[in-house]
Each structure stands twice: as structure tokens, then as C-alpha cells.
Motif scaffolding. Structure first.
Motif, mmCIF file in Angstrom:
data_model
loop_
_atom_site.group_PDB
_atom_site.id
_atom_site.type_symbol
_atom_site.label_atom_id
_atom_site.label_comp_id
_atom_site.label_asym_id
_atom_site.label_seq_id
_atom_site.Cartn_x
_atom_site.Cartn_y
_atom_site.Cartn_z
ATOM 1 N N ASN B 238 0.806 -1.220 0.000
ATOM 2 C CA ASN B 238 0.000 0.000 0.000
ATOM 3 C C ASN B 238 0.836 1.267 0.000
ATOM 4 O OD1 ASN B 238 -2.366 -1.369 0.008
ATOM 5 N ND2 ASN B 238 -2.589 -1.346 2.238
ATOM 6 N N GLU B 239 1.978 1.211 0.649
ATOM 7 C CA GLU B 239 2.741 2.439 0.849
ATOM 8 C C GLU B 239 4.082 2.358 0.137
ATOM 9 O OE1 GLU B 239 1.926 5.180 2.264
ATOM 10 O OE2 GLU B 239 0.265 4.705 3.630
ATOM 11 N N THR B 240 4.526 3.524 -0.292
ATOM 12 C CA THR B 240 5.901 3.591 -0.790
ATOM 13 C C THR B 240 6.669 4.468 0.194
ATOM 14 O OG1 THR B 240 5.769 5.617 -2.061
ATOM 15 C CG2 THR B 240 5.003 3.617 -3.149
ATOM 16 N N PHE B 242 8.268 6.938 -0.470
ATOM 17 C CA PHE B 242 8.092 8.345 -0.856
ATOM 18 C C PHE B 242 6.761 8.895 -0.349
ATOM 19 C CE2 PHE B 242 10.712 6.181 -3.999
ATOM 20 C CZ PHE B 242 11.895 6.867 -3.785
ATOM 21 N N ALA B 243 5.737 7.995 -0.314
ATOM 22 C CA ALA B 243 4.445 8.420 0.221
ATOM 23 C C ALA B 243 4.585 8.704 1.712
ATOM 24 C CB ALA B 243 3.389 7.353 -0.023
ATOM 25 N N GLU B 246 6.202 11.946 2.117
ATOM 26 C CA GLU B 246 5.272 13.056 1.866
ATOM 27 C C GLU B 246 4.357 13.262 3.074
ATOM 28 O OE1 GLU B 246 3.214 12.740 -1.872
ATOM 29 O OE2 GLU B 246 1.809 14.324 -1.311
ATOM 30 N N LEU B 247 3.918 12.132 3.631
ATOM 31 C CA LEU B 247 3.029 12.197 4.797
ATOM 32 C C LEU B 247 3.743 12.848 5.975
ATOM 33 C CD1 LEU B 247 0.239 11.256 5.990
ATOM 34 C CD2 LEU B 247 1.460 9.245 6.814
ATOM 35 N N ARG B 254 12.797 11.161 1.610
ATOM 36 C CA ARG B 254 12.618 11.057 0.157
ATOM 37 C C ARG B 254 13.987 10.911 -0.516
ATOM 38 N NH1 ARG B 254 8.636 11.912 -3.669
ATOM 39 N NH2 ARG B 254 9.495 12.393 -5.720
#
Lengths: 326, 646
Positions: B238-240, B242-243, B246-247, B254
Motif C-alpha cells: 500500500n505504501e511507498t 516516498f508516500a 510526503e506524509l 525522500r
């Protein structure tokens, strides 16, 4: 005089009792995909009681790959549905009598993305390259784009995964601005690592999501259609003004639907939604279908031989602004 | 705050503050150095651990990948495919390798059979069983799936990102996929892919089995930054990375994520993305798959040791500090205690109490010396004050006696005398003693009906002896004047009387004159006295030129010269003692004979009384409150001439 006052008072009391007892009208609504910020306005209108405020009791049917809005409309399993303008026109051409009662997304968010390292900077650079294409309504704009710029590309059917592009299986990927573009950013590409081609910028603006009903429904219950559109637009407005709350509502529905729920991604999607729903302030009015856009879509569909007939704008579009004309 | 505090406090405070500074510095330095050593250690051990983990995973993955690779090699060498043979190959993959979850040979459309769009026999695990099914259909259009499409397009072996294989393996998996071709000369025709799936659970187990520390964790991200193994299962697929960046609005994360997917090695100090804490991330690439392994070591874990050490150091320091505090307070007390006692006793002294008890201290240091000095001082003061009391009493008695002496002396002097109007002259005299009892004298008396004697003198020294001598001199002059009308003779006789047995060597300067009231002739003799001023009518005031004669009382048998002058009516003679001319002002200037001359000139026409009073005022004004050093005596005789009225 006293008698008259008494009479007025009596009538007022009577009417208020009548209004209170008037039951909500039960309707169903099908968005064309799974719960996500692309449909934030409707979920927010439902959650915040905006539909109820307009006297409608709405049930949102969970969309997804196995739920086709057009089938639901045809089979009268739903009253309202969303779909792309181009899809709706094609369906009407095939004989499904549906009308657009509101155009929500004014600006096409469909785009081509190439890695900066690929050296593809202008449309001509795509000649001979592998370009990922989605089927159906999604390929209308790309085909028109290739034709417009006289491009010969290797079309590769792509799935809804961006991995083919990330692994280098295609040079150019077809993407939605509010979805795949952000997924690519979240795979470690910075915006400056990517070259983007919005169809909107290349004279191929196809308005996307609009609200549709069967013509017979519209004729029978114009007030209901009006109320549904008004409530939905108000829902969108609320979502833009309260993004955090809207994202929370969306996440709730995503979890209910057992699909990956990512607040960062939904926030991005909602932000893009605000931009494409408002569209170009000079041309577009909130919730109104622009005739130029309509004519363009009709023209391209005809050129690509995707429709046989041409329908009058006034027959197809029954937005809020058309009521005034009556 | 400091100024009002005691010595003990200031001493303790300054010493303790200095010690605290040193202490904090040492702990800080110790902490920094230890931390650096530990971090260097950690980096090395963490990297080693990561390499070990990475190698273990790599080994498993390449082992898994080797099966489809071998099959592809075999398939490319075959010209005809028998289903039986294919199924045999596939099932052997699963039986021989427990890490392989499932495996298929997926043919391109109609590549296996002209009649069949899909052909993909699939063996997979279901618990301990191995099951079989054909993949492909409208709901499983595998031609567009990553594991088929990407190797087809790229022509090389790939590892997919994690995915949930709906209608396929029905689990979270990643797939290694190898394309195979039909080769005719240089031409290659794509036939399909051979795959081997691994369950992400397998990766997860491999990573978690390598426990690094209590709060540390490992994770694997795919080539696209997607989590393939992570402590929180919700992140997987579900998650990268990079996500998450960002969160968390974590730019460093990053940056690190980009380095990881580029296949770099690294060690970075950053925030954990599981808990809210700082720590170190070490990452190594898993080259064959393009994935990257990260191990996060939290600061708490890393710092546990150093924190422990620092805590002990701080504890020791605090104990030492407390000990130091006690010792310093004791020392300060032992120094300042006696001093404080002394301070109290000083208070007694200032109140005039000397009869307090003060024990000498048996110490030879400054405090001991101070105490014994203080005791000595107390004793001396006590003695001194006792003596002072006696002296004061004596002095008081003497002063009262002197007062009486003064009264007697003043009694000896003729009372303010204004010769009767019958007399052809006026006279005024005054004496202002410097001490209670003065040494100046003046006298005047009638010798007979015609002759009037006037005397003015100055006894050497002051006080009672001078007063006594003055009384004697006056008495002598008065009695001698009765028998002799010659001032020189009188002087000589007085001299002889006084010089006899004058052990104290006291003397008297005297001016003695006898006025013949009828004629105005004055005969006079001077015994070492200041010359009087002559105020002659029509002339400027001037000092009388006198023959020199020694003061009376020094040597016997001295001849004094008799002189004379004539006073005409309106003339006057002014006599004074050196108390007038030797009056000093605050600039140490003498009043001087010159100033006296000018003053008399100014007041020459005043009445005798006023002349003296005003002259005295001028002298006082001049000296401006500077205490009078000598007796001041003046006498003026104004001759009006004429007959002695009867």
C-alpha cells in the motif's frame, strides 16, 4: 381583519405539518469507480446531510470494475450515475436515452508522462516509441493526439499499474493527473524528472465526470434532478473548503470497501479535483457543460467513427442553467 | 544578592559553581566522545548485519529465480511442448524449493495451442498441499499483468513489485519472471514467461528473523519504493517510502528513498517512520532484484549503553558534588565561625562593652592570629579607656580650676576704665585670652595727681604659669611705680625681681609709660615689647621708634633706657601684644603690622572704646574662625590735653 390573520396562521401551521411529514425521496447513485477523492463531493454531501437537506435520501452504490454505471442506468438499478462525457455520448449514440444534468469535471486530467531521461519533450519525440494505452474511452484522446501530430507509435496496452512504465517497459505512459501521476511521484520521481503532456493543453480537452440520468427520469422528476445536482455541488464545495474532513470521510469509505486507503494520495487527488472541477475560470462555470467542449468531443468522436449520429446540445444537456431558459 | 551574603556562602557558592562547570564539561566531553565511538561501532556492525541479511535474502531470491531461468533455457531448446513435460517441470520446482510459493509457464496468446488464447498451468501452495490450476480468462487477463507484460516488453528477467494475486495465488506476493523465445536463426519470437512466486510473508519472516534489537526493525522496498517487508503489514504493497516521506513531510527520507532505489549503500541519521524517534538507517541493495534492504536502529537502542554510562557518571558526579558541598560548607564554617564570633564581639565593642568573654583559638593560621590580635586590642582599648577616664576626670578638674584662675586673672586686670571727665585723656583696654588663662597683661593707675602709669605686657608661654607670672609682674610694677617715677628704673627692678630664681626661664615683654597729665609728656621704657603706634594729629599713624631692651625676667642687672615723647591734645598712643599682628587666617597669612597700621589709620578718629572694638573686629574678620593662637590685648590712650579738673 382578525379572521384573515387567523386563516393565514392556520394555513401556515398546516403547511409546516405537511412539510414535516413529507418523506425523503429515496434514490440511488453509482459513481463510476471505487470510493476515492474523485467522488469526494458525493460522499461528503451524504455524510454531512446535504442530500437530506434537499429532501433526498441517497444511497451510494459502491462503484468498481464490476459495477458499470451504464448497465445500472439501463437496468434502472440506479437513478443517478457518473461517467465521462465521451462515454455518455457514445452510449446515447448506441441508443441509451440518457441526459447530462451536471458537468462536474471540466478539465481533462488525462495525460501522457515520459521520463525526462527518455528525451521525449515534444509530441514529435514520441515517434517510434512505446506508448502505453488504456482501452475504451481512455484511448479516444490519445488516438486524436497521434493523428493531430501525425505520430506513428508502438501502442502497448497497459494495465492500471504504473510498473510497466517504471520498469521501462514503455517510454510513455497514459495517466490520470489525480492518480497515476502522483503514484509515479511516490515511486521516487520528482516532478522535474518527468515530462508531461496534458491533452487539455493540446486542444483535446474532454470534460470527464458528469452526472447522468435517463431522459425519462429527468422528464418525470426534474425537481429531484435539480435537488440532487444542487446538493452534490454543495457537497463538492464543502469538500474543497474542508479538505481534511473530506479526506477522512473518503478514507472511511475506502476502508469499508477493503481497498488501500492512503490519506496522502487522497489529499493529492482532492486538490487536483478542485482544480479540474473549477476548470478554466474564463470558460467554465461550476457544474455547467460548456458547449464548445461538447462540440469538440462530438467532432472527435465522429472523426474516429465512434458515433454515427450527432445530437443537439439542448437535448443532451439538462443542467441547472437550462432551467432558467424555460 | 551576593553582597549581602556571608563569606561562607560566597566561598561555597563560587567553589561549587566552578566545580559544576568542570563537571558538566567533563560529562559533555565524555558523552560526545563515547557517542562518536559508539556510532562508528554501530555503523560497522549495522552494515555488517545488513550485508549478512542482504546476502541471505539474495541467496534465497537467486535460488528462487534460478528455476524459471533453467526452465526458460530448457524451453528455448525444445521445438515441441508436451503438456505432461511442462507440468512435470513446474511441479518439481515447488517440490524442490520450499521458498517458491507458485510457478507457471504462461504462454503468449495462442503460442501453446492455436485454439487457446490463454495457456498458463499454475502450481501453487495451499498450506502444506501443492495445488494446480490454469490461469487466464476474462477475469484474469494475464497478458497485461506486470509479471507477464514487463519481461515481455523488456526481454529480460524481472522481479515484480508486490501485488495481491487475485484469482491467482490469492496472497501478497512478488514474482520473478523470465521471458522465453522461439529462436529461428537471428529471429526471436516471444512465446511467454516462466515465473516463480514468493510469498511476501517469506520476505517478512526472513527480515524479522534477523532480530537486530528491541526497537530496531528492517524493511525491504521494491525498485519503485513500495514496501515489500515492513513491521506494519498495512504498509506492504500500500505504501511507498516516498508516500511516507510526503506524509511525514520528511525531505531527507525522500532523498534516502531515491538513493535506495538507485541501489546505493548508505548510513543516515534520520527520523524513524514507525515511531516518533530519531535513529540511524543503514541500507544495502539487493542487486539481483533491484530491491533495497533497510535496517533502522533507534537512538534509544544505540544510546541505551551510552545513556547508562552517562547516568553512572552523572550519579558519581552528583555524589561527589554533594560530598564537596558538605566539605566546603564545613571548611567555610571553620574559617568564618570564629570570624563571625569576632564580628559579634566587635558589635559589643562598638556599644562600649569590653567585658565580654573571648577565648583565644588554638590555631596559628590567620584566623588564630586575628583572634589573638583582637583580644590584645580589646585589652589595650580597655586599659586605654580606663586611663582616658582618669585623665578626663583630672582634666575636667583642672579645667574648672583654670576657669577659676581665669576669673581671678580677669579680676586682677583693671576693670573697664574710663578716666573721669576730669582727666585730660581717655583710655580703653581689652584682653582676649587664647586659653582660659592668658599670659598678656595690662594695667594703668594713677601714681600721683599728675602722673598716670600704663603698662602692657606679654608673658612668655600661656596658661596658669603665665598667668601667675603676669600677676607677679603686675603686682611688682604697681608697687614699684609708687616709689619710682622712672619707667626704666621700674623695668630694671621688676627684671631683677623676676630674674631671681627664674628656673622656668619665663620672661615678660613689657611696655611701661608714665603720662604727665599736665604737660602731655610721656616717659616710657620698653622691655622687648612691640612698639606701640603713635597717632599724632596731622600726621600719619606710625610705629614708635623704640630703643631696644630685653624682656624682663631673663637676666639680672639689666639697664633699660628711659625715653620720652610729648602727646599733644588729640594725639593718641595705641599699644598691643603680638596676638594681634600674629593672628593667622586659613591661608596661613599673618595679620601683620602693616595691616594693623592701616586699620588704626582707618579708625584713628573713633572714640577709644570703638577704636579697639572695631580693630578687634577687623582682626576677627581676617582670621575667619581660625582658632586664636595667642592672647590678644590692646590698649589705647587718647590725650585731650588741658587741665586736670578737680
Amino acid at each position: 381583519m382578525k379572521k384573515v390573520f387567523f386563516l393565514i396562521f392556520f394555513l401556515l401551521v398546516l403547511s409546516s405539518i405537511y412539510a414535516a411529514e413529507k418523506p425523503f425521496e429515496k434514490v440511488t447513485f453509482v459513481p463510476q469507480w471505487v470510493p476515492q477523492a474523485q467522488f469526494a463531493g458525493y460522499y461528503v454531501a451524504l455524510e454531512k446531510g446535504i442530500y437530506k437537506k434537499y429532501g433526498i435520501d441517497v444511497e451510494i452504490v459502491q462503484g468498481g470494475p464490476r459495477v458499470s454505471p451504464i448497465e445500472y442506468l439501463k437496468d434502472k438499478k440506479t437513478d443517478f450515475a457518473t461517467m465521462w462525457l465521451a462515454s455518455a455520448i457514445q452510449e446515447r449514440d448506441r441508443g441509451v436515452k440518457l441526459v447530462n444534468i451536471a458537468q462536474i469535471i471540466q478539465r481533462s486530467s488525462l495525460m501522457f508522462i515520459a521520463k525526462r531521461t527518455s528525451g521525449i519533450q515534444v509530441p514529435a519525440d514520441m515517434n517510434g516509441k512505446k506508448v502505453g494505452i488504456w482501452p475504451d474511452v481512455f484511448k479516444i484522446q490519445p488516438e486524436a493526439f497521434f493523428q493531430k501530430y501525425g505520430l506513428k507509435v508502438k501502442k502497448i496496452p497497459q494495465s492500471f499499474s504504473i510498473n510497466l512504465f517504471l520498469h521501462g517497459g514503455v517510454d510513455v505512459v497514459l495517466a490520470m493527473w489525480y492518480n497515476e501521476y502522483h503514484l509515479i511521484l511516490n515511486a521516487g520521481y520528482d516532478p522535474e524528472d518527468l515530462n508531461t503532456f496534458f491533452f487539455y493543453d493540446y486542444g483535446l480537452n474532454f470534460p470527464e465526470d458528469g452526472i447522468y440520468v435517463l431522459e425519462e427520469t429527468f422528464k418525470a422528476k426534474p425537481e429531484l434532478c435539480k435537488a440532487f445536482v444542487k446538493a452534490s455541488l454543495e457537497g463538492w464545495q464543502y469538500a474543497f473548503e474542508n479538505k481534511k474532513e473530506a479526506v477522512k470521510i473518503i478514507l472511511k469509505y475506502q476502508k469499508k470497501a477493503n481497498i488501500p486507503a492512503n490519506s496522502v494520495h487522497q489529499k493529492w487527488m482532492l486538490t487536483v479535483m478542485e482544480s479540474i472541477i473549477n476548470g478554466n475560470k474564463k470558460k467554465h462555470k461550476y457544474g455547467v457543460l460548456n458547449k464548445e467542449d461538447y462540440d469538440r468531443v462530438i467532432k472527435i468522436l465522429k472523426e474516429e467513427a465512434l458515433i454515427k449520429k450527432v445530437f443537439e446540445f439542448k437535448d443532451f444537456y439538462k443542467g441547472l442553467d437550462t432551467y432558467v431558459q424555460k | 544578592m551576593f553582597r549581602n551574603r556571608g563569606l561562607a556562602f560566597r566561598l561555597s557558592f563560587l567553589v561549587l559553581v566552578s566545580c559544576a562547570f568542570i563537571f558538566v564539561f567533563i560529562i559533555g566531553y565524555n558523552y560526545i566522545v563515547t557517542r562518536k565511538i559508539l556510532i562508528d561501532d554501530l555503523r560497522e556492525s549495522a552494515q555488517n548485519k545488513a550485508f549478512v541479511v542482504a546476502n541471505a535474502i539474495e541467496k534465497s531470491l537467486s535460488q528462487v529465480a534460478s528455476f524459471p531461468e533453467h526452465i526458460a533455457y530448457f524451453m528455448e531448446s525444445e521445438t515441441e511442448f508436451e503438456e505432461e513435460e511442462i507440468l512435470g517441470l513446474l511441479s518439481s520446482v515447488l517440490t524442490n524449493n520450499p521458498n517458491v510459493y507458485g510457478s507457471t509457464i504462461a504462454f503468449a496468446p495462442y503460442a501453446f495451442d492455436q485454439q487457446k488464447l490463454y495457456y498458463a498451468p499454475y502450481y501453487y501452495r495451499d498450506g502444506d498441499d501443492i495445488k494446480f490450476k490454469y490461469l487466464g480468462g476474462s477475469d484474469y487477463d494475464y497478458f497485461y499483468m506486470d509479471w507477464f507484460q514487463i519481461p515481455q516488453e523488456l526481454g529480460v528477467k524481472i522481479w515484480t513489485d508486490p501485488y495481491y494475486d487475485e484469482s491467482g495465488g490469492e496472497i501478497l506476493m512478488a514474482t520473478v519472471s523470465v521471458p522465453f523465445y522461439q529462436k529461428k536463426g537471428t529471429e526471436k519470437k516471444f512465446l511467454g514467461v516462466i515465473t516463480a512466486d514468493i510469498s511476501l510473508g517469506f520476505l517478512q519472516n526472513t527480515v524479522t528473523s534477523l532480530r537486530i534489537g528491541k526497537t530496531d526493525y528492517g524493511f525491504i522496498i521494491s525498485k519503485n519504493g513500495v514496501f515489500m517487508s515492513y513491521p506494519d503489514k498495512n504498509f506492504i504493497m500500500n505504501e511507498t517510502i516516498f508516500a511516507v516521506a510526503e506524509l511525514k513531510k520528511d525531505k531527507l527520507l525522500r532523498k534516502v528513498g531515491k538513493a535506495m532505489i538507485r541501489g546505493e549503500y548508505g548510513f543516515s541519521n534520520m527520523n524513524s517512520f514507525v515511531r516518533n524517534e530519531k535513529g540511524w538507517l543503514v541500507y544495502v541493495p539487493l542487486s539481483s532484484s533491484g530491491w533495497s534492504l533497510g535496517i533502522f536502529i533507534s537512538n534509544t537502542e544505540l544510546m541505551a549503553e551510552i545513556t547508562n554510562l552517562t547516568e553512572i557518571v552523572i550519579l558519581i558526579g552528583l555524589l561527589g558534588f554533594a560530598l564537596l558541598l558538605v566539605v566546603i560548607v564545613l571548611i567555610a564554617r571553620s574559617i568564618t565561625g570564629p570570624i563571625r564570633k569576632l564580628v559579634e564581639k566587635t558589635g559589643n565593642i562598638s556599644k562600649g562593652d569590653f567585658n565580654f568573654e573571648l577565648k583565644p583559638i588554638e590555631r596559628t593560621d590567620e584566623v588564630g592570629k586575628l583572634t589573638s590580635s583582637f583580644i590584645m586590642m580589646r585589652n589595650s582599648l580597655k586599659k586605654y579607656i580606663k586611663e582616658l577616664k582618669a585623665t578626663t576626670a583630672a582634666k575636667e578638674r583642672m579645667e574648672s580650676e583654670l576657669k577659676i584662675a581665669h576669673d581671678i586673672q580677669m579680676g586682677i586686670l583693671p576693670k573697664a576704665f574710663m578716666p573721669s571727665e576730669k582727666m585730660p585723656f581717655s583710655l580703653w583696654a581689652l584682653l582676649e585670652p587664647a586659653k582660659e588663662v592668658g599670659g598678656d597683661l595690662y594695667d594703668y593707675f594713677m601714681i600721683d595727681e599728675e602722673n598716670f602709669c600704663f603698662v602692657l605686657g606679654d608673658v612668655s608661654g600661656k596658661g596658669v604659669p603665665a598667668a601667675l607670672l603676669m600677676a607677679v609682674t603686675m603686682t611688682l610694677i604697681k608697687s614699684l611705680a609708687k616709689v619710682s617715677k622712672d619707667p626704666a628704673d621700674i623695668m630694671a627692678k621688676v627684671n631683677d625681681e623676676l630674674a631671681k630664681e627664674n628656673d622656668a626661664c619665663m620672661f615678660v615683654t613689657t611696655f611701661c609709660g608714665i603720662l604727665n597729665m599736665k604737660t602731655g609728656k610721656v616717659v616710657y621704657a620698653n622691655a622687648g615689647h612691640n612698639p606701640p603706634l603713635m597717632i599724632k594729629k596731622g600726621q600719619k599713624v606710625e610705629y614708635l621708634k623704640l630703643a631696644k631692651g630685653p624682656a624682663v625676667g631673663v637676666l639680672e642687672n639689666i639697664e633699660y633706657k628711659k625715653e620720652s615723647l610729648i602727646l599733644k591734645p588729640g594725639d593718641a598712643i595705641y599699644m598691643y601684644t603680638d596676638g594681634v599682628t600674629e593672628a593667622f587666617n586659613d591661608r596661613d597669612e599673618e595679620f601683620s603690622e602693616k595691616r594693623l597700621l592701616e586699620t588704626i589709620e582707618l579708625y584713628r578718629d573713633e572714640e577709644a572704646k570703638d577704636l579697639l572694638r572695631k580693630t578687634l573686629q577687623v582682626v576677627h574678620d581676617f582670621s575667619q574662625g581660625v582658632p586664636q593662637s595667642d592672647d590678644i590685648t590692646m590698649l589705647v590712650l587718647k590725650y585731650s590735653g588741658g587741665i586736670i579738673k578737680k
